[in-house]
Each structure stands twice: as C-alpha cells, then as structure tokens.
Design an enzyme around this catalytic site. Structure first.
Site, PDB file in Angstrom:
ATOM      1  N   ASN A  55      59.035  66.887  18.337  1.00 13.82           N
ATOM      2  CA  ASN A  55      59.550  66.205  18.464  1.00 13.82           C
ATOM      3  C   ASN A  55      58.398  64.800  17.715  1.00 13.82           C
ATOM      4  OD1 ASN A  55      61.426  63.585  19.017  1.00 13.82           O
ATOM      5  ND2 ASN A  55      62.551  64.729  19.438  1.00 13.82           N
ATOM      6  N   GLU A  60      71.698  74.360  20.065  1.00 16.07           N
ATOM      7  CA  GLU A  60      70.393  74.316  20.299  1.00 16.07           C
ATOM      8  C   GLU A  60      70.630  74.390  22.342  1.00 16.07           C
ATOM      9  OE1 GLU A  60      67.736  71.171  19.047  1.00 16.07           O
ATOM     10  OE2 GLU A  60      66.423  70.667  21.069  1.00 16.07           O
ATOM     11  N   GLU A  78      67.618  65.001  13.931  1.00 16.40           N
ATOM     12  CA  GLU A  78      68.917  65.238  14.986  1.00 16.40           C
ATOM     13  C   GLU A  78      69.364  63.794  14.361  1.00 16.40           C
ATOM     14  OE1 GLU A  78      66.921  64.688  18.699  1.00 16.40           O
ATOM     15  OE2 GLU A  78      65.923  66.127  18.483  1.00 16.40           O
ATOM     16  N   HIS A 103      64.281  61.570  15.240  1.00 16.12           N
ATOM     17  CA  HIS A 103      66.883  61.128  15.525  1.00 16.12           C
ATOM     18  C   HIS A 103      66.009  60.360  14.775  1.00 16.12           C
ATOM     19  CE1 HIS A 103      69.043  60.752  19.194  1.00 16.12           C
ATOM     20  NE2 HIS A 103      69.647  60.348  17.716  1.00 16.12           N
ATOM     21  N   HIS A 106      64.769  69.494  25.515  1.00 14.88           N
ATOM     22  CA  HIS A 106      65.131  68.319  26.367  1.00 14.88           C
ATOM     23  C   HIS A 106      64.451  68.402  27.680  1.00 14.88           C
ATOM     24  CE1 HIS A 106      66.387  64.566  27.507  1.00 14.88           C
ATOM     25  NE2 HIS A 106      66.808  64.076  26.316  1.00 14.88           N
ATOM     26  N   GLY A 107      63.279  67.565  27.442  1.00 15.33           N
ATOM     27  CA  GLY A 107      62.567  67.378  29.429  1.00 15.33           C
ATOM     28  C   GLY A 107      61.697  69.169  29.500  1.00 15.33           C
ATOM     29  N   ARG A 116      65.660  52.487  16.745  1.00 16.31           N
ATOM     30  CA  ARG A 116      65.151  52.676  17.325  1.00 16.31           C
ATOM     31  C   ARG A 116      63.605  53.219  17.632  1.00 16.31           C
ATOM     32  NH1 ARG A 116      67.646  55.672  23.220  1.00 16.31           N
ATOM     33  NH2 ARG A 116      69.253  54.185  22.979  1.00 16.31           N
ATOM     34  N   THR A 142      68.000  58.533  26.407  1.00 17.53           N
ATOM     35  CA  THR A 142      67.744  59.749  25.231  1.00 17.53           C
ATOM     36  C   THR A 142      69.404  60.514  25.538  1.00 17.53           C
ATOM     37  OG1 THR A 142      66.502  61.314  25.101  1.00 17.53           O
ATOM     38  CG2 THR A 142      66.656  61.131  27.848  1.00 17.53           C
ATOM     39  N   THR A 143      69.072  61.200  24.926  1.00 17.17           N
ATOM     40  CA  THR A 143      70.522  62.306  24.583  1.00 17.17           C
ATOM     41  C   THR A 143      70.719  62.444  26.385  1.00 17.17           C
ATOM     42  OG1 THR A 143      69.117  62.540  22.523  1.00 17.17           O
ATOM     43  CG2 THR A 143      71.503  63.590  23.388  1.00 17.17           C
ATOM     44  N   ARG A 162      67.931  57.242  14.823  1.00 15.42           N
ATOM     45  CA  ARG A 162      69.664  56.517  15.033  1.00 15.42           C
ATOM     46  C   ARG A 162      70.594  56.127  14.859  1.00 15.42           C
ATOM     47  NH1 ARG A 162      70.024  57.174  21.475  1.00 15.42           N
ATOM     48  NH2 ARG A 162      68.949  58.857  22.569  1.00 15.42           N
ATOM     49  N   ASP A 205      59.346  61.661  17.479  1.00 18.26           N
ATOM     50  CA  ASP A 205      60.438  60.338  17.964  1.00 18.26           C
ATOM     51  C   ASP A 205      59.059  59.278  18.570  1.00 18.26           C
ATOM     52  OD1 ASP A 205      62.181  60.653  15.674  1.00 18.26           O
ATOM     53  OD2 ASP A 205      63.475  61.332  18.275  1.00 18.26           O
ATOM     54  N   HIS A 206      58.593  59.762  19.188  1.00 24.83           N
ATOM     55  CA  HIS A 206      58.187  58.555  19.961  1.00 24.83           C
ATOM     56  C   HIS A 206      56.151  58.252  19.689  1.00 24.83           C
ATOM     57  CE1 HIS A 206      61.340  58.796  22.825  1.00 24.83           C
ATOM     58  NE2 HIS A 206      61.192  60.310  23.100  1.00 24.83           N
TER      59      HIS A 206
END
Ligand code: PXP
Length: 235
Positions: free
Chosen positions: A6, A149, A68, A42, A189-190, A48, A98-99, A44, A8-9
């Site tokens: 991912n 997922e 996503e 993702h 996630h995480g 963002r 976050t989600t 959004r 995104d960041h």
C-alpha cells in the site's frame, strides 16, 4: 501468500508540502521490481493521499492495482474507467485517521449487490474489507464478492497488548469459513514486521495488504529493503 504494498503514505508525505516529492511513480517502480502481488491505493473521497492522476500514472507502469474505495458513485465511476485488477470496498468516515472498522455488508446487502455488479461486469475482481464475522462473510458471498479482506486491526492492537489469541482465533475461523463457502481471503491493516509471521498460520490466505509499517521502515532503510524484509517474513 503474496504481499500487496500500500503506497498511500508516500502520497501523504508528498502532499504534506504540496509538491512532487517523494515521487509516487518512482516508488511504484521500486516496488514493482520486487516479488509482490501488486500495489494497493485508497482513493479517498477527501483525496488526503493519492489522487486520480496517481492511479492512471501507476496503471501506465503496468502495475496490478488494488483500488480501495468507498461504495459511492463518484469513485465507482473512476474505477469503471481505470479498470484496476481489483477493488476493495471499504467503509469511509471523513474524520477517521485510517479505516477503523470493517464494512457492514449485511446492513446494505442490496445496495452493495447493485454497486459491485457493473464493476464485476468489467472483469474487475471485487473484495470487501470486513471484520472476522460470520454474518458479514455470508453477506459478502450473497452480494457476489470474489474476495473478502479480513480487517486485522483488532488483532494487531491485541498483539501490541500481548494478548492476541482471541482475535487471532477469530481470524482463523473466519478465513476457514469464507473459503468453505467459496470466497477467496486476503487480510490487512496494522500488520507489521513483528506480527506478520502469524498470518502464515492461517491456511489459505492469499494476499496481505500492508502499508504503514513498510513505509515507516523505509524511512530508515529504504523502500526496496523494507519491501524485501517483509516478503522474507511472509514467504
Ligand atoms: N487494507 C485495507 C482495506 C486498508 O484500508 C488499509 C489501510 O489503508 C490497509 C490494508 C493497510 O493498512 P496498514 O497501512 O495499517 O498496513
């Protein structure tokens, strides 16, 4: 089990200054040289992190994109035009960091069934990001998802507390049930370099989508190394 990175960041960091650094395309090129399943992004509603243009730029590199997205018409239109390899429908609340939880599929079965039908018609695989819950798994099957997922956020938080058995067992049970009724199963996630090894104990998991931890480690050792280290742990 394969890794979906991912990115995104990397866009979050770029957007902090509103400029072009770090360049998302360069990041994608680095990731695509590694033995990964694909890139997860993702889009959004508040944009963002990644923007529409990022999706098209990265698709042009030949990347397998897992998009996503919230179940809203605006993003569906973009998905139908972009044609990513897969979409993963996630819940989205504007104020969340976050989600934060899984999608409540069972409460909006008919909406989701109609929402994903045109996406499937285009040959895009559909995944639903849900908590490890039998009702949500059955609803995912009903609406026609190809994948679920499993949201590993509760497990990851429990792992940090040092008492994760209950959450881990729930993931195992959910994964096994989903596969039994014909769904393919991913997770994310995480997940991080400490807890990810446990995912190997869940039979049949196909892809792990991991972002924050990889990008965080990349700050110290570089993106390529951070991806390689994660691949090594899930092999
Ligand atoms: N999978 C889904 C559906 C997500 O929404 C996210 C967070 O964007 C991830 C995986 C990756 O989570 P993390 O950044 O904590 O690795």
């Amino acid at each position: 089990m394969r890794l979906g990175v991912n990115i995104d960041h990397i866009a979050t960091l770029r957007n902090a200054r509103g400029g072009i650094e770090p360049d998302l395309k360069e990041a994608a090129k680095i990731a695509l040289k590694e033995d990964i399943f694909g890139l997860t992004m993702h889009l959004r509603e508040d944009r963002r992190h990644i923007k529409e243009k990022d999706l098209y730029d990265i698709k042009a590199l030949g990347a397998k994109i897992n998009l996503e997205m919230a179940a809203v018409d605006e993003i569906q239109k973009i998905a139908l035009d972009l044609i990513p390899n897969s979409v993963c429908v996630v819940p989205e609340r504007r104020l969340e960091v976050t989600t934060e939880g899984g999608l409540d599929v069972s409460i909006q079965k008919e909406h989701l069934k109609n929402f994903i039908a045109p996406i499937k018609q285009k040959g895009i695989l559909v995944s639903l990001f849900i908590d490890a819950n039998i009702e949500q798994i059955e609803a995912s099957k009903y609406v026609g998802a190809d994948y679920i997922e499993l949201h590993t956020g509760s497990f990851s938080n429990a792992f940090l507390r040092g008492d994760y058995q209950k959450e881990f067992d729930e993931l195992k049970k959910a994964s096994s049930y989903a596969q039994k009724i014909g769904l393919k199963v991913n997770a994310g996630h995480g997940l991080n370099y400490q807890n990810v090894y446990l995912m190997k104990e869940i039979p049949g998991l196909l892809e792990l989508n991991i972002g924050h931890s990889i990008i965080s480690r990349a700050v110290f050792c570089g993106f390529q190394d951070a991806i390689r280290q994660m691949i090594e742990l899930i092999k």
